[in-house]
Design a protein around this motif. Sequence first.
Motif, PDB file in Angstrom:
ATOM      1  N   THR A 281       0.829  -1.200   0.000  1.00  0.00           N
ATOM      2  CA  THR A 281       0.000   0.000   0.000  1.00  0.00           C
ATOM      3  C   THR A 281       0.862   1.247   0.000  1.00  0.00           C
ATOM      4  OG1 THR A 281      -1.792   1.152   1.160  1.00  0.00           O
ATOM      5  CG2 THR A 281      -0.085   0.169   2.513  1.00  0.00           C
ATOM      6  N   ILE A 282       0.231   2.389  -0.231  1.00  0.00           N
ATOM      7  CA  ILE A 282       0.881   3.667   0.022  1.00  0.00           C
ATOM      8  C   ILE A 282       0.883   3.864   1.538  1.00  0.00           C
ATOM      9  CG2 ILE A 282       0.672   6.177  -0.204  1.00  0.00           C
ATOM     10  CD1 ILE A 282      -0.486   5.762  -2.972  1.00  0.00           C
ATOM     11  N   THR A 283       2.056   3.942   2.132  1.00  0.00           N
ATOM     12  CA  THR A 283       2.141   4.045   3.589  1.00  0.00           C
ATOM     13  C   THR A 283       2.039   5.484   4.078  1.00  0.00           C
ATOM     14  OG1 THR A 283       4.560   4.093   3.411  1.00  0.00           O
ATOM     15  CG2 THR A 283       3.510   1.957   3.821  1.00  0.00           C
ATOM     16  N   ASP A 284       2.478   6.455   3.272  1.00  0.00           N
ATOM     17  CA  ASP A 284       2.418   7.851   3.699  1.00  0.00           C
ATOM     18  C   ASP A 284       2.541   8.759   2.482  1.00  0.00           C
ATOM     19  OD1 ASP A 284       2.091   9.901   5.486  1.00  0.00           O
ATOM     20  OD2 ASP A 284       4.128   9.832   6.290  1.00  0.00           O
ATOM     21  N   SER A 285       2.170  10.025   2.685  1.00  0.00           N
ATOM     22  CA  SER A 285       2.239  11.022   1.619  1.00  0.00           C
ATOM     23  C   SER A 285       2.349  12.394   2.253  1.00  0.00           C
ATOM     24  CB  SER A 285       0.994  10.941   0.721  1.00  0.00           C
ATOM     25  OG  SER A 285      -0.179  11.092   1.511  1.00  0.00           O
ATOM     26  N   ASN A 291       1.878  23.510  -2.520  1.00  0.00           N
ATOM     27  CA  ASN A 291       0.811  22.614  -2.988  1.00  0.00           C
ATOM     28  C   ASN A 291       1.031  22.076  -4.399  1.00  0.00           C
ATOM     29  OD1 ASN A 291      -0.546  23.022  -0.574  1.00  0.00           O
ATOM     30  ND2 ASN A 291      -1.863  24.627  -1.413  1.00  0.00           N
ATOM     31  N   ASN A 292       2.187  22.306  -4.965  1.00  0.00           N
ATOM     32  CA  ASN A 292       2.422  21.905  -6.354  1.00  0.00           C
ATOM     33  C   ASN A 292       2.958  20.486  -6.496  1.00  0.00           C
ATOM     34  OD1 ASN A 292       1.562  24.351  -7.467  1.00  0.00           O
ATOM     35  ND2 ASN A 292       3.584  25.277  -7.214  1.00  0.00           N
ATOM     36  N   TRP A 293       3.527  19.956  -5.412  1.00  0.00           N
ATOM     37  CA  TRP A 293       4.167  18.643  -5.508  1.00  0.00           C
ATOM     38  C   TRP A 293       3.728  17.747  -4.360  1.00  0.00           C
ATOM     39  CZ3 TRP A 293       6.800  17.464  -9.837  1.00  0.00           C
ATOM     40  CH2 TRP A 293       7.256  18.529 -10.618  1.00  0.00           C
ATOM     41  N   MET A 294       3.677  16.480  -4.655  1.00  0.00           N
ATOM     42  CA  MET A 294       3.342  15.481  -3.648  1.00  0.00           C
ATOM     43  C   MET A 294       4.382  14.370  -3.668  1.00  0.00           C
ATOM     44  SD  MET A 294      -0.009  13.002  -3.372  1.00  0.00           S
ATOM     45  CE  MET A 294      -1.120  14.319  -2.921  1.00  0.00           C
ATOM     46  N   ILE A 295       4.676  13.836  -2.487  1.00  0.00           N
ATOM     47  CA  ILE A 295       5.514  12.643  -2.386  1.00  0.00           C
ATOM     48  C   ILE A 295       4.687  11.543  -1.725  1.00  0.00           C
ATOM     49  CG2 ILE A 295       7.798  13.720  -2.349  1.00  0.00           C
ATOM     50  CD1 ILE A 295       7.644  13.733   0.709  1.00  0.00           C
ATOM     51  N   TYR A 296       4.972  10.320  -2.092  1.00  0.00           N
ATOM     52  CA  TYR A 296       4.312   9.196  -1.434  1.00  0.00           C
ATOM     53  C   TYR A 296       5.293   8.035  -1.328  1.00  0.00           C
ATOM     54  CZ  TYR A 296       3.593   7.087  -6.093  1.00  0.00           C
ATOM     55  OH  TYR A 296       3.779   6.542  -7.347  1.00  0.00           O
ATOM     56  N   SER A 297       5.088   7.213  -0.310  1.00  0.00           N
ATOM     57  CA  SER A 297       5.980   6.088  -0.051  1.00  0.00           C
ATOM     58  C   SER A 297       5.173   4.808   0.059  1.00  0.00           C
ATOM     59  CB  SER A 297       6.747   6.313   1.259  1.00  0.00           C
ATOM     60  OG  SER A 297       5.841   6.404   2.358  1.00  0.00           O
ATOM     61  N   SER A 298       5.864   3.698  -0.114  1.00  0.00           N
ATOM     62  CA  SER A 298       5.315   2.387   0.232  1.00  0.00           C
ATOM     63  C   SER A 298       6.447   1.657   0.951  1.00  0.00           C
ATOM     64  CB  SER A 298       4.846   1.630  -1.020  1.00  0.00           C
ATOM     65  OG  SER A 298       5.927   1.401  -1.889  1.00  0.00           O
ATOM     66  N   GLY A 332      18.235  -1.962   0.812  1.00  0.00           N
ATOM     67  CA  GLY A 332      17.596  -0.798   1.408  1.00  0.00           C
ATOM     68  C   GLY A 332      16.368  -1.165   2.210  1.00  0.00           C
ATOM     69  N   SER A 333      15.933  -0.227   3.024  1.00  0.00           N
ATOM     70  CA  SER A 333      14.804  -0.460   3.923  1.00  0.00           C
ATOM     71  C   SER A 333      13.525   0.160   3.374  1.00  0.00           C
ATOM     72  CB  SER A 333      15.114   0.145   5.300  1.00  0.00           C
ATOM     73  OG  SER A 333      16.224  -0.505   5.889  1.00  0.00           O
ATOM     74  N   GLY A 334      12.425  -0.539   3.566  1.00  0.00           N
ATOM     75  CA  GLY A 334      11.131  -0.006   3.168  1.00  0.00           C
ATOM     76  C   GLY A 334      10.752   1.200   4.008  1.00  0.00           C
ATOM     77  N   ILE A 335      10.099   2.174   3.388  1.00  0.00           N
ATOM     78  CA  ILE A 335       9.819   3.450   4.048  1.00  0.00           C
ATOM     79  C   ILE A 335       8.368   3.504   4.506  1.00  0.00           C
ATOM     80  CG2 ILE A 335       9.652   5.950   3.657  1.00  0.00           C
ATOM     81  CD1 ILE A 335      12.115   5.672   1.853  1.00  0.00           C
ATOM     82  N   TRP A 336       8.182   3.928   5.774  1.00  0.00           N
ATOM     83  CA  TRP A 336       6.857   4.037   6.370  1.00  0.00           C
ATOM     84  C   TRP A 336       6.328   5.461   6.354  1.00  0.00           C
ATOM     85  CZ3 TRP A 336       4.373  -0.272   6.945  1.00  0.00           C
ATOM     86  CH2 TRP A 336       5.051  -1.459   7.275  1.00  0.00           C
ATOM     87  N   SER A 337       7.202   6.438   6.527  1.00  0.00           N
ATOM     88  CA  SER A 337       6.733   7.819   6.724  1.00  0.00           C
ATOM     89  C   SER A 337       7.627   8.791   5.973  1.00  0.00           C
ATOM     90  CB  SER A 337       6.743   8.148   8.222  1.00  0.00           C
ATOM     91  OG  SER A 337       6.356   9.477   8.466  1.00  0.00           O
ATOM     92  N   VAL A 338       7.024   9.853   5.395  1.00  0.00           N
ATOM     93  CA  VAL A 338       7.779  10.880   4.671  1.00  0.00           C
ATOM     94  C   VAL A 338       7.208  12.266   4.961  1.00  0.00           C
ATOM     95  CG1 VAL A 338       8.621   9.458   2.748  1.00  0.00           C
ATOM     96  CG2 VAL A 338       6.323  10.454   2.634  1.00  0.00           C
ATOM     97  N   ARG A 339       8.081  13.272   4.989  1.00  0.00           N
ATOM     98  CA  ARG A 339       7.659  14.653   5.157  1.00  0.00           C
ATOM     99  C   ARG A 339       8.600  15.590   4.386  1.00  0.00           C
ATOM    100  NH1 ARG A 339       3.782  12.701   6.264  1.00  0.00           N
ATOM    101  NH2 ARG A 339       2.379  12.903   8.039  1.00  0.00           N
ATOM    102  N   PHE A 340       7.992  16.606   3.730  1.00  0.00           N
ATOM    103  CA  PHE A 340       8.751  17.669   3.088  1.00  0.00           C
ATOM    104  C   PHE A 340       9.318  18.614   4.152  1.00  0.00           C
ATOM    105  CE2 PHE A 340       6.386  17.116  -1.023  1.00  0.00           C
ATOM    106  CZ  PHE A 340       7.483  17.182  -1.880  1.00  0.00           C
TER     107      PHE A 340
END
Length: 643
Positions: A281-285, A291-298, A332-340
């Motif tokens: 799943t998408i774990t975080d975004s 507001n022009n860009w979005m990041i998302y992780s799984s 590498g490790s799977g990512i749970w959380s991301v923030r700009f």
Amino acid sequence: MADDELYDPSTDEFEDASDGEDETVIRVTEDELEALEREAEWAQERDEAESLIQEVFDGSAALDGAGGSAGSNSGSTTTLSLLERLLLSRILGSRGGLSTQRAEEEEQEEEAEEDDDDDYRWGYGSRRQQQPTWFPSHKEPQAAGVELLNSGAFGRPDRTLRKRNFTSMVLDRSDQIGPFHRQTIGRMTIPNSTGAVVARYSSPVYAGQYSEDSSFFYTCCRDFTINIYDTTAPLQRTLKPTPTRRRRRLFYGGLDEYDGIDHETSLKHVKTINGIEGAWTITDSDLSDDNNWMIYSSITPTVHLVSTREGESEQQYPLHFSGHEGYDPGYGSGIWSVRFSSDGKEIVAGAQDGEIYVYDIEARQRTLDLQGHRGDVNAVCFADTGSGNVLISGSDDRVLKVWDRRSLAGGKTSGVLVGHTEGITFVSPKGDGRYAISNGKDQALRLWDIRRLVSIEDFDDSSQIDPPHFYSIRGYDYRRGFYPKPKYDSHPNDCSVMTYRGHAVMHTLIRCHFSPAATTGQRYIYSGSSDGNIHIWSLDGRVVQTIDRSTTLPLAPPAGPGAVRTPHDPSAPDPVALPRGTGRSRAVVRDVSWHAWEPSLMSTAWESGELGSVAKHEWKGVGKLAGGLEDWVEQQREDAMGL
């Protein structure tokens, strides 16, 4: 995601201290006394069982001596084996072993799925126990919370602690010195309605947030679709679902695509972004400040960057946090959380195995790699919206850590925030570099002043501070939806400022947030809940609003095939009862977002049958609330009496 740091009773210092020491008077608490009584019961059971097994062995020997047939010997041996298994499970109930109850719990654990919380299939024959309320929420303001409210750090201080409604404020001439302050009105108009569903999906929703200015709203689903809506446009009068390329998560992994209806909504739909498939799943975004860009992780080492602007290309830019180009599940490790970061140039990420990364977007490379925790890092954030110097991380190892990038010699943390007794699901900063809140699997939401952190030297010294896993519940798995009675409500060295109770943090990583600064001064804290409710607390600890998501109106009334469907209006008066043909739907409210300028919020939830939905809840006056004036007066009376 499973906690791997479990308390081992065989190493308990209480037992060791009893060997070879002079006799002393020991004062024990009620919990310790109960533990001693259980020890005595286990010891008695062990003695009885040993005696009984000896009798069984003696009887078996007598049978063998009597020259029983081979068939008889085989039968007695089988019977003996069953008795041994039954009785030994009780013998092992002593310190250092397993009780019968614990043995049953471990057997259940072996049968449970080992994937992330996402493997919990809501509504598919799950066994549900009635969850007792171990820690009731506060009915009276707590001194530490009142001090926060009057400190000036959370908007304009209250002139009085007496409860007033909006009408009394209008009539009170003492408040008529100049125009009403926006925050004064905002405190009287907390979202309170059951509302109506405004979007429905064929896949569970994992995140749903307004943009910083609340001009648009976005959701992330388990099928890796991201939907963006224009919240400045009026709601649609009719539902016109358009066939799209629908995605379906397969049970054994992968996505299946076919023509169908992906979702229906009464919001103005701007665009759908088909995310790059990762793990489960998408774990975080997160959104950039403009507001022009979005990041998302799984659960992979790669984060994807994509434009949110309408009409722009949906090209997605992979950011490889492992340092290697391309997706390599073994590296590498799977990512749970991301923030700009506030300037949009960097990303902080929390990953599996306790790792924390900082990534430079322009340079396209990882600039910081910290081995910060002993468990998965479920949440990360920048403490201050004005700079990217201070980071906060929360992990399954039950602690939050604070990192100052200006003094990271040897990757050393600035300090630790201790208080939770189970893993941490989410961390949300106030944005002033001082306060933050966290949700924990110990069913507690805690507010922190990061200046009150524990030094890493004291934290690492077990003679000063016991490791947090000493105070957790052995074998507890929050994904099952039941929280056993804990021995401790917090770590003995709890350094949090306030603790908020009443919600349920189970099944998934439930999120929490501060209320908007412009309209409320961030004087409220709110969270989703696995019990299907939305909880809003005042900083003083009291629950000021609970919204039952199961009573929310569906997207539209039932209609026959081909009929034009008119969606329900979240602004309309709440119905006294749900319309006929509309059953209550159990839900897990995973995320909630409060509008920056209006007294309304959006809740995102999982529903039965692997579905997802978004509902809008507004503040409504007495005339629009279900029950009318009489129920409202009764509620005011109960609030005044602290009931």
